[in-house]
Design a protein around this motif. Structure first.
Motif, PDB file in Angstrom:
ATOM      1  N   ASN A  22      -1.298  -0.397  -7.121  1.00 18.73           N
ATOM      2  CA  ASN A  22      -0.613   0.865  -7.365  1.00 18.73           C
ATOM      3  C   ASN A  22       0.635   0.988  -6.490  1.00 18.73           C
ATOM      4  OD1 ASN A  22      -0.736   3.571  -8.752  1.00 18.73           O
ATOM      5  ND2 ASN A  22      -0.613   4.195  -6.601  1.00 18.73           N
ATOM      6  N   HIS A  23       0.532   0.534  -5.235  1.00 19.55           N
ATOM      7  CA  HIS A  23       1.676   0.574  -4.327  1.00 19.55           C
ATOM      8  C   HIS A  23       2.822  -0.279  -4.887  1.00 19.55           C
ATOM      9  CE1 HIS A  23       3.408   1.438  -0.348  1.00 19.55           C
ATOM     10  NE2 HIS A  23       4.011   0.268  -0.509  1.00 19.55           N
ATOM     11  N   MET A  24       2.511  -1.459  -5.389  1.00 16.54           N
ATOM     12  CA  MET A  24       3.532  -2.332  -5.976  1.00 16.54           C
ATOM     13  C   MET A  24       4.168  -1.674  -7.203  1.00 16.54           C
ATOM     14  SD  MET A  24       4.025  -5.059  -4.258  1.00 16.54           S
ATOM     15  CE  MET A  24       3.265  -6.095  -3.018  1.00 16.54           C
ATOM     16  N   ALA A  25       3.354  -0.988  -8.008  1.00 19.16           N
ATOM     17  CA  ALA A  25       3.875  -0.310  -9.200  1.00 19.16           C
ATOM     18  C   ALA A  25       4.794   0.850  -8.830  1.00 19.16           C
ATOM     19  CB  ALA A  25       2.719   0.186 -10.068  1.00 19.16           C
ATOM     20  N   GLU A  26       4.489   1.521  -7.742  1.00 16.67           N
ATOM     21  CA  GLU A  26       5.239   2.722  -7.371  1.00 16.67           C
ATOM     22  C   GLU A  26       6.398   2.460  -6.409  1.00 16.67           C
ATOM     23  OE1 GLU A  26       4.872   5.605  -8.800  1.00 16.67           O
ATOM     24  OE2 GLU A  26       3.083   5.039  -9.939  1.00 16.67           O
TER      25      GLU A  26
ATOM     26  N   SER B 291       8.106  -0.690  -5.798  1.00 15.36           N
ATOM     27  CA  SER B 291       8.942  -1.865  -6.016  1.00 15.36           C
ATOM     28  C   SER B 291       9.657  -1.654  -7.349  1.00 15.36           C
ATOM     29  CB  SER B 291       8.087  -3.144  -6.053  1.00 15.36           C
ATOM     30  OG  SER B 291       7.368  -3.224  -7.264  1.00 15.36           O
ATOM     31  N   ASP B 292      10.431  -2.621  -7.771  1.00 10.97           N
ATOM     32  CA  ASP B 292      11.140  -2.493  -9.047  1.00 10.97           C
ATOM     33  C   ASP B 292      10.315  -3.035 -10.218  1.00 10.97           C
ATOM     34  OD1 ASP B 292      11.306  -5.151  -8.306  1.00 10.97           O
ATOM     35  OD2 ASP B 292      13.419  -5.382  -8.870  1.00 10.97           O
ATOM     36  N   LEU B 293       9.034  -3.296  -9.991  1.00 11.57           N
ATOM     37  CA  LEU B 293       8.143  -3.751 -11.063  1.00 11.57           C
ATOM     38  C   LEU B 293       7.773  -2.565 -11.960  1.00 11.57           C
ATOM     39  CD1 LEU B 293       5.850  -6.028  -8.870  1.00 11.57           C
ATOM     40  CD2 LEU B 293       7.623  -6.795 -10.481  1.00 11.57           C
ATOM     41  N   ASP B 294       7.788  -2.784 -13.264  1.00 11.66           N
ATOM     42  CA  ASP B 294       7.468  -1.707 -14.210  1.00 11.66           C
ATOM     43  C   ASP B 294       5.962  -1.534 -14.410  1.00 11.66           C
ATOM     44  OD1 ASP B 294      10.221  -1.106 -14.927  1.00 11.66           O
ATOM     45  OD2 ASP B 294      10.206  -3.044 -15.965  1.00 11.66           O
ATOM     46  N   ARG B 295       5.264  -2.650 -14.456  1.00 14.83           N
ATOM     47  CA  ARG B 295       3.812  -2.623 -14.670  1.00 14.83           C
ATOM     48  C   ARG B 295       3.178  -3.729 -13.852  1.00 14.83           C
ATOM     49  NH1 ARG B 295       1.664   0.414 -18.393  1.00 14.83           N
ATOM     50  NH2 ARG B 295      -0.127  -0.916 -18.777  1.00 14.83           N
ATOM     51  N   ILE B 296       1.898  -3.552 -13.554  1.00 11.82           N
ATOM     52  CA  ILE B 296       1.130  -4.560 -12.832  1.00 11.82           C
ATOM     53  C   ILE B 296      -0.037  -4.970 -13.718  1.00 11.82           C
ATOM     54  CG2 ILE B 296      -0.149  -5.126 -10.716  1.00 11.82           C
ATOM     55  CD1 ILE B 296       2.832  -4.261 -10.251  1.00 11.82           C
ATOM     56  N   TRP B 297      -0.119  -6.280 -13.979  1.00 15.34           N
ATOM     57  CA  TRP B 297      -1.263  -6.835 -14.701  1.00 15.34           C
ATOM     58  C   TRP B 297      -2.180  -7.467 -13.672  1.00 15.34           C
ATOM     59  CZ3 TRP B 297       1.068  -9.921 -19.441  1.00 15.34           C
ATOM     60  CH2 TRP B 297       1.714  -9.018 -20.299  1.00 15.34           C
ATOM     61  N   LEU B 298      -3.410  -6.987 -13.585  1.00 17.13           N
ATOM     62  CA  LEU B 298      -4.411  -7.599 -12.721  1.00 17.13           C
ATOM     63  C   LEU B 298      -5.078  -8.702 -13.532  1.00 17.13           C
ATOM     64  CD1 LEU B 298      -4.179  -4.408 -11.820  1.00 17.13           C
ATOM     65  CD2 LEU B 298      -5.941  -5.140 -10.238  1.00 17.13           C
ATOM     66  N   VAL B 299      -4.693  -9.930 -13.231  1.00 19.91           N
ATOM     67  CA  VAL B 299      -5.113 -11.100 -14.012  1.00 19.91           C
ATOM     68  C   VAL B 299      -6.410 -11.650 -13.426  1.00 19.91           C
ATOM     69  CG1 VAL B 299      -4.462 -13.388 -14.845  1.00 19.91           C
ATOM     70  CG2 VAL B 299      -2.686 -11.635 -14.499  1.00 19.91           C
ATOM     71  N   VAL B 300      -7.482 -11.522 -14.185  1.00 22.11           N
ATOM     72  CA  VAL B 300      -8.788 -11.999 -13.741  1.00 22.11           C
ATOM     73  C   VAL B 300      -8.821 -13.519 -13.924  1.00 22.11           C
ATOM     74  CG1 VAL B 300     -11.277 -11.814 -14.022  1.00 22.11           C
ATOM     75  CG2 VAL B 300      -9.818  -9.807 -14.433  1.00 22.11           C
ATOM     76  N   THR B 301      -8.990 -14.213 -12.815  1.00 15.84           N
ATOM     77  CA  THR B 301      -8.961 -15.669 -12.807  1.00 15.84           C
ATOM     78  C   THR B 301     -10.364 -16.229 -13.023  1.00 15.84           C
ATOM     79  OG1 THR B 301      -7.138 -15.567 -11.237  1.00 15.84           O
ATOM     80  CG2 THR B 301      -8.264 -17.662 -11.429  1.00 15.84           C
TER      81      THR B 301
END
Length: 192
Positions: A22-26, A28-38
């Motif tokens: 959420n911090h990265m989404a709010e 930084s200049d990133l529009d969305r964050i995908w949490l990629v399950v490895t």
């Protein structure tokens, strides 16, 4: 659209993961964050992981109320073990209008030189780094690289390993997990 890819086994996802994402989404200049399950990290033993679909379901449950966060199972469709360069290549083919960046902890940046095709990753993708308390130093050339962005985010020292052990030991770690995830783990009797 600029997508930040936050890779992890998320075994299980916890509030620290959500705070960072959420911090990265709010902030930084990133529009969305995908949490990629490895499905399988080449540096981790596979036998400690819950089934892929359970970990994905927990990430989905944890992120469904966040507009800028999304669970991704993209690596489930790719050959194993998963290498970031292969995932990035696949995503660029599928989503040519998106720009993909990586999100990683400072501790992972220290081992970035071991990643498959790390030079190609850095040539074509930005990396957003959040602080971690860890030993050793990150190479100065990486920290000063124009495609690596250090983000001042809260330092989260919650680990999935700690949570699994706490559950095994019969301890309550409910405050460390999103409510839906705690219920999922409890209902499924995981990690006991």
């Amino acid at each position: 659209m600029k997508i930040g890819l936050y890779f992890g086994t998320f075994n299980p996802i916890h509030v620290g993961h959500l705070i960072i994402a959420n911090h990265m989404a709010e902030y930084s200049d990133l529009d969305r964050i995908w949490l990629v399950v490895t499905p399988h990290n080449p540096f981790k033993k596979k036998n400690t992981l819950l089934d892929n679909h359970h970990r994905f379901d927990m990430v989905y449950e944890a992120t469904k109320d966040y507009d800028k966060l999304e669970a991704s199972d993209i690596e489930f469709k790719l050959p194993q073990p998963s290498y970031t360069i292969n995932t990035l290549t696949y995503l660029l083919e599928k989503h040519p209008n998106h720009e993909f960046s990586l999100i990683m902890g400072e501790d992972n940046l220290k081992g970035f030189h071991k990643w498959k095709n790390n030079d190609i990753i850095l040539e074509h993708h930005e990396i957003y780094v959040y602080p971690r308390i860890s030993e050793g130093k990150t190479e100065t050339q990486l920290l000063n690289h124009p495609k690596i962005h250090q983000i001042k985010a809260p330092i989260m020292e919650i680990s999935s390993t700690f949570i699994r052990q706490a559950v095994r030991d019969g301890k309550s770690c409910k405050p460390l997990l999103p409510e839906h995830v705690w219920k999922y783990i409890d209902d499924m009797n995981f990690y006991k």
